[in-house]
Design a protein around this motif. Structure first.
Motif, PDB file in Angstrom:
ATOM      1  N   ASP A 229      54.307 -18.905 -37.104  1.00 22.53           N
ATOM      2  CA  ASP A 229      55.303 -17.860 -36.865  1.00 22.53           C
ATOM      3  C   ASP A 229      54.752 -16.783 -35.938  1.00 22.53           C
ATOM      4  O   ASP A 229      55.453 -16.272 -35.062  1.00 22.53           O
ATOM      5  CB  ASP A 229      55.737 -17.208 -38.175  1.00 22.53           C
ATOM      6  N   VAL A 230      53.488 -16.443 -36.156  1.00 24.31           N
ATOM      7  CA  VAL A 230      52.859 -15.393 -35.347  1.00 24.31           C
ATOM      8  C   VAL A 230      52.694 -15.873 -33.908  1.00 24.31           C
ATOM      9  O   VAL A 230      53.011 -15.149 -32.946  1.00 24.31           O
ATOM     10  CB  VAL A 230      51.491 -15.002 -35.940  1.00 24.31           C
ATOM     11  N   ILE A 231      52.207 -17.080 -33.742  1.00 21.70           N
ATOM     12  CA  ILE A 231      51.983 -17.612 -32.392  1.00 21.70           C
ATOM     13  C   ILE A 231      53.304 -17.772 -31.645  1.00 21.70           C
ATOM     14  O   ILE A 231      53.394 -17.490 -30.444  1.00 21.70           O
ATOM     15  CB  ILE A 231      51.214 -18.939 -32.479  1.00 21.70           C
ATOM     16  N   LYS A 232      54.340 -18.197 -32.348  1.00 21.88           N
ATOM     17  CA  LYS A 232      55.667 -18.290 -31.734  1.00 21.88           C
ATOM     18  C   LYS A 232      56.168 -16.914 -31.308  1.00 21.88           C
ATOM     19  O   LYS A 232      56.801 -16.770 -30.260  1.00 21.88           O
ATOM     20  CB  LYS A 232      56.656 -18.912 -32.717  1.00 21.88           C
ATOM     21  N   ALA A 257      43.902 -13.580 -22.863  1.00 23.19           N
ATOM     22  CA  ALA A 257      45.202 -12.975 -23.173  1.00 23.19           C
ATOM     23  C   ALA A 257      46.342 -13.787 -22.574  1.00 23.19           C
ATOM     24  O   ALA A 257      47.353 -14.057 -23.228  1.00 23.19           O
ATOM     25  CB  ALA A 257      45.244 -11.535 -22.665  1.00 23.19           C
ATOM     26  N   LEU A 258      46.187 -14.203 -21.334  1.00 22.47           N
ATOM     27  CA  LEU A 258      47.208 -15.019 -20.682  1.00 22.47           C
ATOM     28  C   LEU A 258      47.365 -16.362 -21.401  1.00 22.47           C
ATOM     29  O   LEU A 258      48.484 -16.860 -21.581  1.00 22.47           O
ATOM     30  CB  LEU A 258      46.847 -15.246 -19.218  1.00 22.47           C
ATOM     31  N   ALA A 259      46.247 -16.957 -21.804  1.00 23.80           N
ATOM     32  CA  ALA A 259      46.295 -18.265 -22.445  1.00 23.80           C
ATOM     33  C   ALA A 259      47.044 -18.236 -23.770  1.00 23.80           C
ATOM     34  O   ALA A 259      47.742 -19.189 -24.117  1.00 23.80           O
ATOM     35  CB  ALA A 259      44.875 -18.793 -22.651  1.00 23.80           C
ATOM     36  N   VAL A 260      46.910 -17.142 -24.527  1.00 21.82           N
ATOM     37  CA  VAL A 260      47.585 -17.076 -25.825  1.00 21.82           C
ATOM     38  C   VAL A 260      49.020 -16.574 -25.708  1.00 21.82           C
ATOM     39  O   VAL A 260      49.742 -16.505 -26.704  1.00 21.82           O
ATOM     40  CB  VAL A 260      46.802 -16.211 -26.835  1.00 21.82           C
ATOM     41  N   GLY A 261      49.425 -16.191 -24.515  1.00 19.67           N
ATOM     42  CA  GLY A 261      50.818 -15.788 -24.297  1.00 19.67           C
ATOM     43  C   GLY A 261      51.048 -14.313 -24.129  1.00 19.67           C
ATOM     44  O   GLY A 261      52.196 -13.861 -24.104  1.00 19.67           O
ATOM     45  N   ALA A 262      49.977 -13.528 -24.011  1.00 20.52           N
ATOM     46  CA  ALA A 262      50.126 -12.085 -23.848  1.00 20.52           C
ATOM     47  C   ALA A 262      50.065 -11.687 -22.382  1.00 20.52           C
ATOM     48  O   ALA A 262      49.758 -12.498 -21.503  1.00 20.52           O
ATOM     49  CB  ALA A 262      49.032 -11.358 -24.628  1.00 20.52           C
ATOM     50  N   SER A 263      50.347 -10.434 -22.114  1.00 22.37           N
ATOM     51  CA  SER A 263      50.265  -9.872 -20.763  1.00 22.37           C
ATOM     52  C   SER A 263      49.128  -8.855 -20.745  1.00 22.37           C
ATOM     53  O   SER A 263      49.249  -7.789 -21.340  1.00 22.37           O
ATOM     54  CB  SER A 263      51.588  -9.203 -20.388  1.00 22.37           C
ATOM     55  N   VAL A 442      44.790 -13.171 -39.119  1.00 15.67           N
ATOM     56  CA  VAL A 442      44.348 -14.520 -39.455  1.00 15.67           C
ATOM     57  C   VAL A 442      44.872 -15.516 -38.425  1.00 15.67           C
ATOM     58  O   VAL A 442      44.154 -16.440 -38.019  1.00 15.67           O
ATOM     59  CB  VAL A 442      44.814 -14.907 -40.874  1.00 15.67           C
ATOM     60  N   ALA A 443      46.100 -15.335 -37.976  1.00 12.83           N
ATOM     61  CA  ALA A 443      46.664 -16.237 -36.966  1.00 12.83           C
ATOM     62  C   ALA A 443      45.834 -16.212 -35.690  1.00 12.83           C
ATOM     63  O   ALA A 443      45.552 -17.259 -35.093  1.00 12.83           O
ATOM     64  CB  ALA A 443      48.108 -15.852 -36.667  1.00 12.83           C
ATOM     65  N   GLY A 444      45.443 -15.013 -35.263  1.00  7.47           N
ATOM     66  CA  GLY A 444      44.622 -14.905 -34.066  1.00  7.47           C
ATOM     67  C   GLY A 444      43.289 -15.607 -34.232  1.00  7.47           C
ATOM     68  O   GLY A 444      42.817 -16.305 -33.325  1.00  7.47           O
ATOM     69  N   MET A 445      42.680 -15.463 -35.405  1.00  9.76           N
ATOM     70  CA  MET A 445      41.397 -16.105 -35.665  1.00  9.76           C
ATOM     71  C   MET A 445      41.522 -17.614 -35.694  1.00  9.76           C
ATOM     72  O   MET A 445      40.704 -18.341 -35.111  1.00  9.76           O
ATOM     73  CB  MET A 445      40.831 -15.609 -36.993  1.00  9.76           C
ATOM     74  N   VAL A 446      42.531 -18.118 -36.392  1.00  8.23           N
ATOM     75  CA  VAL A 446      42.691 -19.566 -36.525  1.00  8.23           C
ATOM     76  C   VAL A 446      43.007 -20.196 -35.172  1.00  8.23           C
ATOM     77  O   VAL A 446      42.445 -21.241 -34.818  1.00  8.23           O
ATOM     78  CB  VAL A 446      43.793 -19.880 -37.561  1.00  8.23           C
ATOM     79  N   LEU A 447      43.887 -19.577 -34.405  1.00 10.26           N
ATOM     80  CA  LEU A 447      44.186 -20.065 -33.055  1.00 10.26           C
ATOM     81  C   LEU A 447      42.908 -20.119 -32.224  1.00 10.26           C
ATOM     82  O   LEU A 447      42.592 -21.126 -31.583  1.00 10.26           O
ATOM     83  CB  LEU A 447      45.211 -19.146 -32.399  1.00 10.26           C
ATOM     84  N   PHE A 448      42.165 -19.039 -32.217  1.00 12.81           N
ATOM     85  CA  PHE A 448      40.949 -18.898 -31.423  1.00 12.81           C
ATOM     86  C   PHE A 448      39.905 -19.941 -31.818  1.00 12.81           C
ATOM     87  O   PHE A 448      39.309 -20.616 -30.968  1.00 12.81           O
ATOM     88  CB  PHE A 448      40.399 -17.484 -31.648  1.00 12.81           C
ATOM     89  N   ASP A 473      41.852 -23.615 -21.805  1.00 13.71           N
ATOM     90  CA  ASP A 473      42.892 -24.653 -21.763  1.00 13.71           C
ATOM     91  C   ASP A 473      43.455 -24.921 -23.154  1.00 13.71           C
ATOM     92  O   ASP A 473      44.677 -25.058 -23.328  1.00 13.71           O
ATOM     93  CB  ASP A 473      42.318 -25.957 -21.206  1.00 13.71           C
ATOM     94  N   GLU A 474      42.571 -25.011 -24.152  1.00 14.20           N
ATOM     95  CA  GLU A 474      43.026 -25.348 -25.497  1.00 14.20           C
ATOM     96  C   GLU A 474      43.787 -24.198 -26.149  1.00 14.20           C
ATOM     97  O   GLU A 474      44.719 -24.421 -26.916  1.00 14.20           O
ATOM     98  CB  GLU A 474      41.842 -25.766 -26.374  1.00 14.20           C
ATOM     99  N   LEU A 475      43.394 -22.964 -25.851  1.00 14.96           N
ATOM    100  CA  LEU A 475      44.193 -21.826 -26.323  1.00 14.96           C
ATOM    101  C   LEU A 475      45.622 -21.939 -25.809  1.00 14.96           C
ATOM    102  O   LEU A 475      46.590 -21.762 -26.561  1.00 14.96           O
ATOM    103  CB  LEU A 475      43.577 -20.511 -25.843  1.00 14.96           C
ATOM    104  N   SER A 476      45.742 -22.226 -24.537  1.00 14.80           N
ATOM    105  CA  SER A 476      47.068 -22.356 -23.924  1.00 14.80           C
ATOM    106  C   SER A 476      47.819 -23.555 -24.495  1.00 14.80           C
ATOM    107  O   SER A 476      49.032 -23.481 -24.753  1.00 14.80           O
ATOM    108  CB  SER A 476      46.916 -22.502 -22.410  1.00 14.80           C
ATOM    109  N   ALA A 477      47.102 -24.659 -24.721  1.00 13.18           N
ATOM    110  CA  ALA A 477      47.746 -25.866 -25.234  1.00 13.18           C
ATOM    111  C   ALA A 477      48.297 -25.656 -26.638  1.00 13.18           C
ATOM    112  O   ALA A 477      49.432 -26.062 -26.946  1.00 13.18           O
ATOM    113  CB  ALA A 477      46.749 -27.023 -25.230  1.00 13.18           C
TER     114      ALA A 477
END
Length: 501
Positions: A229-232, A257-263, A442-448, A473-477
Motif C-alpha cells: 500500500d505504501v509503495i503504491k 529517490a527516482l527509482a522508488v518513485g519520488a521526486s 518499514v515499507a521503505g526498509m523492506v523495499l530497500f 534497477d531492482e528498486l525501480s523494478a
C-alpha cells in the motif's frame, strides 16, 4: 480516545463458546492479546443474558482501558451504553445505525458489517465510523454468513468505495490467521484504490495456546501486508524528497529517490525550505557534514516543515563521534519534531542521551536484540518519532509497536551512502503514506533491503561496484511490479513483532 486515531490493524473479536475459548478465562485471553499488540477489541456474545454480558463487558473494558485500546460491543447497544465503552459493531440484521447513534451519541464508534458494495455505501452514507468487510473465507465461528466473498469481493468493495470518494477505515473478517494474513491484505487492495486498514480475527487469537504470541505474529503480518500500500502510494503521488545531505551521496540519493518513485531535490539552503515544504513532500536532515552554517540551515528547514505539517527524517550520521556532533543532535532535537530518526546502534544511543564511550549497556556497540529493541522503544517514546535502528537485524519502533526486519545484503555495507539513501527512501514513503509512519518506515526498509537481495544475486553483479546500478534497477523494478499489483516479491520479507519489556 479520538475516533480518528483508532488503529484497526489487529482487531480481536471475542468468542466465548467452549469450542473456541475452551476452559480459558476470556478476560485473561484478551489481556494477553493486548500485550501482544491487539489494537481494538470487540466483545461478541450472542447467548449470555444481559446481566452476565454487562459483567463481562465491564471486566474487559477495565483491561482495554489500561492498554489505551477501544472496546466495542457486538450488536448489544444497551450493554455498551451501560458499560460506557467506546462503541458498538452492528450487522445487517442488527439494530439500525440511526437508532444506535441516537442511543450512543456522536462520540462513540459505530462499525457496520458489509458483504457487498451496496451495503458498504449505505453504511457510509448513514455515517458509520468503519466497515467490517466479509466473510473472506469460510469459518467455524460465524455460522450465519450470507456469502463468502473472498479477497476478490473485498477488492471490489474497496474499489467501489474509492470511486465514490469514501475513505472510511475498513477491516476484513472471516477465516483470517497467521498463514494467510499477508496475502489477504496484499490481494485485497488494488492501486490506486483504498486499501484495508486491518484484519479482524477470532479463533486465531482466542483459540491460540499463547494469545500474546499469536497477536504479535499477526501484528507483524499486518505490517508486512500493508507494505505494498505504501509503495503504491509513492508510485501514485511522486512525492518530493527534499534532501539536506552531504556532497558524497547527493547523486546516489537522487537516483534512489527516482527509482522508488519520488521526486528528489538536493537543497541545503534553508531559505528554500518554506516554499518546498508547501509541496507536500518530506525532508531528510542528514548530519554527514556538520558546520555551524549547516546546523542553522537544518533548524530553519526543520521548523519550516513542522509548520507545514510535513514529515521530517533525521539521520544523525556519526552522532557520537565528537562533542560537536553530540551537541548538534541535542540542538536539533530541541528545535522541532521529527517523524523518523534513523541510525545505527551508536547513533541512536547518542540520540538517547548516552555517550558511546560511557560504561554500561547503553554505550555498548554489541547490544542483544532485546536491548536494541528496548533502546529503540525508549527513544521513540522520548522523542515521539519512529525510530529505525539499523544493523544486521534492523529494529523499528514507534514506542508502542516494535518490530525486527531481517532482510538486506552485505553489499549494502560495502558501498558508501547506502545508509543515507535509506533515509531518502523512507522519506518518500512517509510523504506519501502519512496515516501510519511506522508502516511507512518499514515499507521503505523492506523495499530497500529486498532490492539489495535481488540485485546481489544477479548474473551481472560481481561485487560492490556492479552492485550499485543493479540495486537501483531492482528498486525501480519492485516499485513497478507493486504498482501493477504484482507483490510476489513480498514473500521475501522477514518482519516480526518483538516483545519488549
Amino acid at each position: 480516545m479520538s475516533k480518528s486515531k483508532v488503529d484497526y490493524g489487529v482487531y480481536l473479536v471475542t468468542d466465548s463458546t467452549p469450542a473456541i475459548l475452551g476452559n480459558k478465562d476470556l478476560t485473561s485471553v484478551v489481556e494477553k492479546a493486548l500485550q501482544g499488540g491487539v489494537t481494538i477489541v470487540q466483545y461478541r456474545d450472542k447467548t449470555s443474558d444481559r446481566e452476565a454480558a454487562v459483567k463481562t463487558a465491564r471486566a474487559l473494558h477495565e483491561v482495554t482501558r489500561r492498554f489505551g485500546v477501544p472496546l466495542l460491543v457486538n450488536d448489544r447497544v444497551d450493554v455498551a451504553v451501560e458499560v460506557g465503552c467506546e462503541g458498538v459493531h452492528i450487522g445487517q440484521d442488527d439494530m439500525a445505525y440511526e437508532e444506535a447513534r441516537k442511543l450512543l451519541g456522536p462520540d462513540k464508534i459505530i462499525g457496520v458489517t458489509a458483504s457487498s458494495l451496496e451495503e458498504a455505501l449505505k453504511a457510509c452514507e448513514a455515517g458509520a465510523d468503519y466497515l467490517g468487510l466479509g466473510t473472506v473465507y469460510a469459518t467455524q465461528t460465524k455460522k450465519d454468513t450470507k456469502s463468502i466473498i473472498g479477497t476478490a469481493g473485498i477488492r471490489s468493495i474497496l474499489l467501489g468505495l474509492s470511486s465514490a470518494g469514501h475513505s472510511i477505515p475498513t477491516v476484513c473478517i472471516g477465516g483470517i490467521n497467521g498463514s494467510n494474513a499477508i496475502s489477504v491484505l496484499a490481494e485485497s487492495s488494488a492501486a490506486p484504490a483504498k486499501s484495508l486498514d486491518g484484519i479482524a480475527v477470532v479463533s486465531a487469537i482466542v483459540a491460540a495456546q499463547d494469545p500474546a504470541a499469536a497477536a504479535r505474529d499477526l501484528l507483524g503480518k499486518v505490517v508486512a501486508g500493508r507494505v505494498p500500500d505504501v509503495i503504491k502510494a509513492v508510485a501514485a503521488a511522486t512525492p518530493l524528497s527534499h534532501n539536506m545531505t552531504n556532497l558524497v551521496v547527493q547523486n546516489f540519493a537522487a537516483n534512489v529517490a527516482l527509482a522508488v518513485g519520488a521526486s528528489p531535490i538536493m537543497a541545503n539552503y534553508a531559505e528554500e525550505a518554506a516554499d518546498l515544504a508547501k509541496l507536500g513532500g518530506a525532508l531528510v536532515i542528514n548530519m554527514g557534514t556538520v558546520t555551524p552554517e549547516g546546523l542553522k540551515n537544518h533548524i530553519q528547514a526543520l521548523q519550516a516543515y513542522n509548520a507545514a505539517g510535513g514529515p521530517v527524517v533525521l539521520d544523525p550520521v556519526g552522532a557520537g563521534a565528537t562533542s560537536i556532533r553530540r551537541n548538534a543532535v541535542k540542538t536539533l532535537l530541541s528545535s522541532g519534531k521529527f517523524t523518523v530518526i534513523k541510525g545505527n546502534e551508536r547513533e541512536i544511543q547518542t540520540v538517547y542521551g548516552a555517550s558511546v564511550t560511557q560504561r554500561g549497556v547503553d554505550s555498548s556497540s554489541s547490544l542483544t536484540i532485546s536491548q536494541r529493541a528496548s533502546l529503540a522503544k525508549s527513544v521513540a517514546r522520548s522523542t515521539g518519532a519512529v525510530v529505525v535502528l539499523t544493523g544486521k537485524t534492523d529494529v523499528v519502533s514507534d514506542g508502542v509497536r516494535t518490530l525486527r526486519v531481517d532482510n538486506g545484503h552485505e553489499f549494502l555495507g560495502r558501498v558508501t551512502g547506502t545508509g543515507c539513501t535509506l533515509g531518502t527512501t523512507i522519506s518518500a514513503m512517509e510523504a506519501a503514506f502519512r496515516s501510519d509512519p511506522l508502516i511507512a518506515a518499514v515499507a521503505g526498509m523492506v523495499l530497500f533491503e529486498i532490492a539489495s537481495e535481488r540485485a546481489a544475486v544477479r548474473d551481472d553483479v560481481r561485487g560492490p561496484g556492479t552492485f550499485v546500478p543493479a540495486f537501483i534497477d531492482e528498486l525501480s523494478a519492485i516499485r513497478t511490479e507493486t504498482a501493477k499489483g504484482d507483490v510476489a516479491w513480498l514473500a521475501r520479507s522477514k518482519i516480526e513483532t518483538l516483545e519488549v519489556e
